[in-house]
Design a protein around this motif. Structure first.
Motif, PDB file in Angstrom:
ATOM      1  N   SER A  56      -5.870  -4.265   7.129  1.00 49.23           N
ATOM      2  CA  SER A  56      -4.963  -3.601   6.089  1.00 49.23           C
ATOM      3  C   SER A  56      -3.733  -3.459   6.887  1.00 49.23           C
ATOM      4  O   SER A  56      -2.543  -3.747   6.644  1.00 49.23           O
ATOM      5  N   ALA A  57      -3.631  -2.955   8.215  1.00 50.61           N
ATOM      6  CA  ALA A  57      -2.409  -2.942   9.166  1.00 50.61           C
ATOM      7  C   ALA A  57      -1.879  -4.074   9.449  1.00 50.61           C
ATOM      8  O   ALA A  57      -0.457  -4.163   9.172  1.00 50.61           O
ATOM      9  N   LEU A  58      -2.691  -5.241   9.553  1.00 50.45           N
ATOM     10  CA  LEU A  58      -1.936  -6.514   9.925  1.00 50.45           C
ATOM     11  C   LEU A  58      -1.178  -7.223   8.698  1.00 50.45           C
ATOM     12  O   LEU A  58      -0.085  -7.577   8.574  1.00 50.45           O
ATOM     13  N   LEU A  59      -1.868  -6.742   7.635  1.00 53.24           N
ATOM     14  CA  LEU A  59      -1.340  -7.217   6.207  1.00 53.24           C
ATOM     15  C   LEU A  59      -0.075  -6.526   6.024  1.00 53.24           C
ATOM     16  O   LEU A  59       0.930  -6.957   5.262  1.00 53.24           O
ATOM     17  N   SER A  60      -0.119  -5.204   6.261  1.00 48.81           N
ATOM     18  CA  SER A  60       1.057  -4.144   5.987  1.00 48.81           C
ATOM     19  C   SER A  60       2.324  -4.902   6.738  1.00 48.81           C
ATOM     20  O   SER A  60       3.472  -4.437   6.239  1.00 48.81           O
ATOM     21  N   ALA A  61       2.308  -5.482   7.918  1.00 51.42           N
ATOM     22  CA  ALA A  61       3.275  -5.924   8.773  1.00 51.42           C
ATOM     23  C   ALA A  61       4.040  -6.916   7.724  1.00 51.42           C
ATOM     24  O   ALA A  61       5.406  -6.996   8.203  1.00 51.42           O
ATOM     25  N   ARG A  62       3.699  -7.460   6.709  1.00 53.97           N
ATOM     26  CA  ARG A  62       4.396  -8.278   5.827  1.00 53.97           C
ATOM     27  C   ARG A  62       5.446  -7.460   5.021  1.00 53.97           C
ATOM     28  O   ARG A  62       6.233  -7.863   4.353  1.00 53.97           O
ATOM     29  N   ARG A  63       5.415  -6.310   5.130  1.00 51.46           N
ATOM     30  CA  ARG A  63       6.402  -5.247   4.365  1.00 51.46           C
ATOM     31  C   ARG A  63       7.402  -5.021   5.310  1.00 51.46           C
ATOM     32  O   ARG A  63       8.467  -4.410   4.951  1.00 51.46           O
ATOM     33  N   ALA A  64       7.538  -5.423   6.634  1.00 48.78           N
ATOM     34  CA  ALA A  64       8.753  -5.417   7.540  1.00 48.78           C
ATOM     35  C   ALA A  64       9.594  -5.897   7.027  1.00 48.78           C
ATOM     36  O   ALA A  64       9.682  -7.083   6.355  1.00 48.78           O
ATOM     37  N   GLY A  65      11.153  -5.684   7.506  1.00 52.20           N
ATOM     38  CA  GLY A  65      12.111  -6.574   6.996  1.00 52.20           C
ATOM     39  C   GLY A  65      12.021  -7.901   7.649  1.00 52.20           C
ATOM     40  O   GLY A  65      12.460  -8.997   6.774  1.00 52.20           O
ATOM     41  N   VAL A  66      11.501  -8.115   8.748  1.00 51.90           N
ATOM     42  CA  VAL A  66      11.110  -9.392   9.608  1.00 51.90           C
ATOM     43  C   VAL A  66       9.593  -9.540  10.119  1.00 51.90           C
ATOM     44  O   VAL A  66       9.583  -8.978  11.009  1.00 51.90           O
ATOM     45  N   PRO A  67       8.605  -9.931   9.197  1.00 46.62           N
ATOM     46  CA  PRO A  67       7.507  -9.788   9.505  1.00 46.62           C
ATOM     47  C   PRO A  67       6.976 -10.360  10.788  1.00 46.62           C
ATOM     48  O   PRO A  67       6.022  -9.962  11.327  1.00 46.62           O
ATOM     49  N   ALA A  68       7.786 -11.527  10.974  1.00 50.61           N
ATOM     50  CA  ALA A  68       7.221 -12.265  12.368  1.00 50.61           C
ATOM     51  C   ALA A  68       7.324 -11.374  13.448  1.00 50.61           C
ATOM     52  O   ALA A  68       6.990 -11.797  14.545  1.00 50.61           O
ATOM     53  N   ALA A  69       8.475 -10.401  13.310  1.00 51.67           N
ATOM     54  CA  ALA A  69       8.811  -9.628  14.476  1.00 51.67           C
ATOM     55  C   ALA A  69       7.719  -8.662  14.615  1.00 51.67           C
ATOM     56  O   ALA A  69       7.290  -8.294  15.920  1.00 51.67           O
ATOM     57  N   VAL A  70       7.106  -7.762  13.692  1.00 48.53           N
ATOM     58  CA  VAL A  70       6.377  -6.699  13.661  1.00 48.53           C
ATOM     59  C   VAL A  70       4.941  -7.161  14.104  1.00 48.53           C
ATOM     60  O   VAL A  70       4.130  -6.824  14.865  1.00 48.53           O
ATOM     61  N   GLY A  71       4.382  -8.307  13.206  1.00 44.93           N
ATOM     62  CA  GLY A  71       2.893  -8.782  13.311  1.00 44.93           C
ATOM     63  C   GLY A  71       2.230  -8.877  14.789  1.00 44.93           C
ATOM     64  O   GLY A  71       1.244  -8.262  14.985  1.00 44.93           O
ATOM     65  N   PRO A  72       3.150  -9.592  15.601  1.00 46.29           N
ATOM     66  CA  PRO A  72       2.241  -9.749  16.871  1.00 46.29           C
ATOM     67  C   PRO A  72       2.271  -8.480  17.796  1.00 46.29           C
ATOM     68  O   PRO A  72       1.480  -8.335  18.322  1.00 46.29           O
ATOM     69  N   VAL A  73       3.260  -7.564  17.545  1.00 48.77           N
ATOM     70  CA  VAL A  73       3.299  -6.440  18.298  1.00 48.77           C
ATOM     71  C   VAL A  73       2.167  -5.567  17.713  1.00 48.77           C
ATOM     72  O   VAL A  73       1.466  -5.068  18.507  1.00 48.77           O
ATOM     73  N   ALA A  74       2.333  -5.439  16.404  1.00 53.06           N
ATOM     74  CA  ALA A  74       0.995  -4.427  15.844  1.00 53.06           C
ATOM     75  C   ALA A  74      -0.472  -5.119  16.137  1.00 53.06           C
ATOM     76  O   ALA A  74      -1.169  -4.117  16.761  1.00 53.06           O
TER      77      ALA A  74
END
Length: 328
Positions: free
Chosen positions: A248-266
């Motif tokens: 759920s948390a990883l899929l939530s990264a898609r709600r960021a302004g730029v998902p590609a920036a947040v997904g790897p860090v999360a």
């Protein structure tokens, strides 16, 4: 019953595998779809993070044999090998291929762009980097260096030097130093709350760990600071390390302004603190680079705990280790 040394080793291996596989999975999930039948394809972020991991092992090998601090030029050479197999022209900065990572076909496929890295490689000469422009502050300043958290000898100053070769924005450097430190803490912490304690007074984070704001506001841009803020926010929202909550948390990264920036860090932070068992198996099964990322994670732990290539005073336990990770 497992002995204490064996238990510590198992925990360390699980955490390091979690960090690297979580980074790659977060990257792929942010970039792709989540249908059960669809492949999860990692991007250039994971490709370059793999070459960072290889560089860390090589620096470690060199230090064990030469008895000197980390040769940071090894990191630049790793990116030069990536550029060569990608077919990116570097002019006088071309490099001979050695080791094993350059032989992986998936790492030679174009999976997006890394303009700051490519420009830095083309502007420098050999292992000597040219100063990056102060306007360059993209998330690659942070996301590519997260595997460095595994190496205790890679200091904040070393991280700043590595960042400066590709990204010149001061805030990008600060985000990278803090991000690597948090990932390192996650590898050794018992819970997310222990990691989040380190975030409370950090100006870069601005209290995002406890914020109820939408992720699109917390992490609005492609820059390294935004990536770190988004990754920490998702870590805070996932205190339990079950595969379902991590999914759920990883899929939530898609709600960021730029998902590609947040997904790897999360993904890296969640995997590091909860271990590889927290990552959804069905997603890992569909991750196209899972085997190579997992191999690098295992090799990082082996280099840390076993020194397969030996050292200045000890013979090699694995005769092929130096050819896999030449220390230069």
């Amino acid at each position: 019953m497992m002995s204490q040394p064996d238990a510590r080793r198992a925990t360390r291996l699980s955490r390091v595998r979690g960090l690297l596989l979580g980074l790659a999975l977060g990257d792929a999930v942010a970039a792709g779809d989540d249908r059960a039948s669809g492949a999860l394809t990692a991007t250039v972020t994971t490709q370059l993070a793999c070459f960072t991991s290889e560089a860390v092992v090589r620096m470690w090998v060199r230090g064990d044999h030469k008895g000197i601090g980390p040769a940071l030029g090894i990191h630049r050479n790793a990116y030069r090998r990536w550029a060569r197999i990608q077919g990116i022209g570097l002019g006088d900065n071309d490099i001979e291929l050695d080791g094993w990572l350059h032989e992986v076909p998936r790492l030679a496929r174009r999976r997006g762009n890394a303009p700051a890295v490519v420009t830095a490689l083309q502007r420098g000469r050999g292992v000597e980097a040219a100063p990056a422009p102060a306007t360059s502050g993209g998330h690659h300043a942070l996301t590519l260096l997260l595997p460095g958290a595994v190496a205790p000898w890679l200091t904040g100053q070393h991280v700043r030097q590595l960042v400066a070769a590709t990204h010149g924005a001061p805030e990008a450097s600060a985000a990278a130093v803090l991000g690597v430190a948090l990932a390192r803490a996650a590898l050794d912490s018992e819970s997310t709350s222990e990691v989040l304690k380190l975030c409370r007074d950090e100006p870069l984070l601005g209290g995002v760990a406890g914020a109820e704001l939408p992720l699109s506001r917390i992490a609005a841009g492609h820059d390294a600071v935004s990536a770190l803020r988004g990754g920490v926010a998702l870590l805070a929202r996932c205190p339990e390390g079950s595969p379902d909550t991590v999914r759920s948390a990883l899929l939530s990264a898609r709600r960021a302004g730029v998902p590609a920036a947040v997904g790897p860090v999360a993904g890296a932070l969640l995997g590091a603190v909860h271990g590889v068992g927290s990552l959804p198996v069905d997603m890992l099964d569909r991750l196209d680079v899972a085997w190579v990322v997992d191999t690098l994670a295992r090799d990082l732990v082996a280099q840390d705990l076993d020194k397969p290539g030996g050292s200045e005073f000890e013979p090699a336990r694995d005769a092929a280790w130096w050819s896999r990770y030449p220390g230069g």
